[in-house]
Enzyme design. Structure first.
Site, PDB file in Angstrom:
ATOM      1  N   ASP A  52       9.312 -22.252  42.678  1.00  0.00           N
ATOM      2  CA  ASP A  52       8.411 -22.363  43.999  1.00  0.00           C
ATOM      3  C   ASP A  52       8.856 -20.840  44.798  1.00  0.00           C
ATOM      4  O   ASP A  52       8.015 -20.587  45.818  1.00  0.00           O
ATOM      5  CB  ASP A  52       8.698 -23.581  44.990  1.00  0.00           C
ATOM      6  N   SER A  53       9.523 -19.937  44.348  1.00  0.00           N
ATOM      7  CA  SER A  53       9.487 -18.607  44.667  1.00  0.00           C
ATOM      8  C   SER A  53       8.146 -18.038  44.514  1.00  0.00           C
ATOM      9  O   SER A  53       8.011 -16.823  45.127  1.00  0.00           O
ATOM     10  CB  SER A  53      10.630 -17.804  44.057  1.00  0.00           C
ATOM     11  N   ASP A  91       9.264 -26.002  39.211  1.00  0.00           N
ATOM     12  CA  ASP A  91       9.924 -26.531  40.493  1.00  0.00           C
ATOM     13  C   ASP A  91       9.124 -27.431  41.220  1.00  0.00           C
ATOM     14  O   ASP A  91       7.955 -27.295  41.289  1.00  0.00           O
ATOM     15  CB  ASP A  91      10.061 -25.289  41.642  1.00  0.00           C
ATOM     16  N   LYS A 121      12.648 -28.883  38.224  1.00  0.00           N
ATOM     17  CA  LYS A 121      13.581 -28.608  39.293  1.00  0.00           C
ATOM     18  C   LYS A 121      13.568 -28.980  40.427  1.00  0.00           C
ATOM     19  O   LYS A 121      12.320 -28.953  40.983  1.00  0.00           O
ATOM     20  CB  LYS A 121      13.730 -27.216  39.018  1.00  0.00           C
ATOM     21  N   GLU A 123      15.928 -29.534  44.478  1.00  0.00           N
ATOM     22  CA  GLU A 123      17.105 -28.988  45.129  1.00  0.00           C
ATOM     23  C   GLU A 123      17.715 -30.133  45.741  1.00  0.00           C
ATOM     24  O   GLU A 123      17.077 -31.008  46.308  1.00  0.00           O
ATOM     25  CB  GLU A 123      16.672 -28.099  46.161  1.00  0.00           C
ATOM     26  N   GLU A 189      22.922 -21.310  43.253  1.00  0.00           N
ATOM     27  CA  GLU A 189      22.422 -20.077  43.837  1.00  0.00           C
ATOM     28  C   GLU A 189      23.312 -19.263  44.907  1.00  0.00           C
ATOM     29  O   GLU A 189      23.597 -20.435  45.738  1.00  0.00           O
ATOM     30  CB  GLU A 189      21.110 -20.409  44.243  1.00  0.00           C
TER      31      GLU A 189
HETATM   32  O1  KIV Z   1      12.216 -20.807  43.087  1.00  0.00           O
HETATM   33  C1  KIV Z   1      12.901 -19.867  42.141  1.00  0.00           C
HETATM   34  O2  KIV Z   1      12.781 -18.822  41.768  1.00  0.00           O
HETATM   35  C2  KIV Z   1      14.284 -20.483  42.035  1.00  0.00           C
HETATM   36  C3  KIV Z   1      15.203 -19.582  41.599  1.00  0.00           C
HETATM   37  C4  KIV Z   1      15.663 -18.541  42.292  1.00  0.00           C
HETATM   38  C5  KIV Z   1      16.456 -20.502  40.708  1.00  0.00           C
HETATM   39  O3  KIV Z   1      14.517 -21.733  42.323  1.00  0.00           O
END
Ligand code: KIV
Length: 272
Positions: A52-53, A91, A121, A123, A189
């Protein structure tokens, strides 16, 4: 093509576990589009993360909070179209799994079915164990994420190293809970090296570090960061493998100059 063909060459949860057991490192990069996915596909990178970056790196947002399920599905599907080898992780964005088990299952299913991801993924620690259990029971591989969890940026109060002092024991406990709940890997992280090493030794599944030192089972970086664009972003943990920001800026400036002075297009670029 056999319906089982994909799994023959694909990196899967079984591959990841074996890598950990054999002491072989796992490589992961983020990716958000088919063009870059096609380049990564030619490498031996094991895991591709549609993080989600996406929000900060591609969509011009200031953090990951505004990223939606529709954004994630759109970009995951683009990456999936160009990928046939690496394990594709997507994510689950902010608040797309925290409300209820039903919400988590519905949204994880969309990322797998519509996006083409092989794993999702999420969090967080203890608070999301019921969701992790439900998704893994439903046959959806889940990657955990502890340490600096950007979706909680307003609680954490900034992008800083997590797990120092009293917080360390809690992170070890939550890593074990996630492993027991069935995650297939755990991203750590911005975690001190010693703590990342302790967690890596304490759990059965591979740890993938970003800013967590060399002792995790694998490493992940944001693709654009390691390629050097934007060139101003340089946290301590980042190694730049290219300076594409400068290369692209120079190419754009040269094109602009040549168009304005009339030297592009030249005869060799022109049809008669
Ligand atoms: O969203 C993302 O890119 C991440 C990575 C930094 C692990 O969660």
């Amino acid at each position: 093509m056999s319906k089982h063909n994909d799994q023959a060459t694909r990196v899967t949860v079984k591959t990841l576990l074996k890598r950990k057991q054999d002491g072989q490192k796992i490589s992961m990069l983020t990716c958000y589009d088919a063009a870059f996915a096609g380049i990564i596909e030619k490498s031996t990178i094991d895991m591709v993360l549609v993080g989600d970056s996406l929000g900060n790196v591609v969509l011009g947002m200031k953090d990951t909070i505004p990223v939606t399920m529709d954004h994630m599905i759109h970009h995951t599907a683009a990456v999936a179209r160009a990928s046939s080898r690496a394990m594709l992780v997507a994510d689950m964005p902010f608040m797309s799994y925290n409300i209820s088990i039903e919400q988590a299952l519905t949204n994880a299913a969309r990322l797998i079915q519509e996006g083409g991801a092989h794993a999702v993924k999420v969090e967080g620690g203890s608070a999301i164990i019921p969701q992790v259990k439900a998704m893994t029971r439903a046959g959806i591989p889940v990657v955990g994420h502890l340490g600096l969890t950007p979706q909680s940026i307003h609680t954490l109060g900034g992008y800083k190293v997590q797990g120092r002092g009293d917080e360390a024991a809690k992170m070890v406990r939550e890593a074990k809970e996630l492993s027991d709940a069935g995650v297939c890997a755990l991203v750590l992280e911005l975690v001190p090296q010693g703590l990342a090493k302790e967690i890596t030794a304490a759990i059965k599944v591979p740890t993938i570090g970003i800013g967590a030192g060399p002792d995790t089972d694998g490493q992940v970086l944001v693709l654009q960061d390691m390629l050097g664009f934007p060139s101003e972003f340089s946290p301590k943990f980042l190694k730049r493998y290219a300076t594409l920001g400068e290369t692209i800026a120079a190419a754009v400036a040269q094109y602009d100059l040549e168009v304005k002075e009339g030297s592009f297009p030249a005869p060799e670029h022109t049809f008669q």
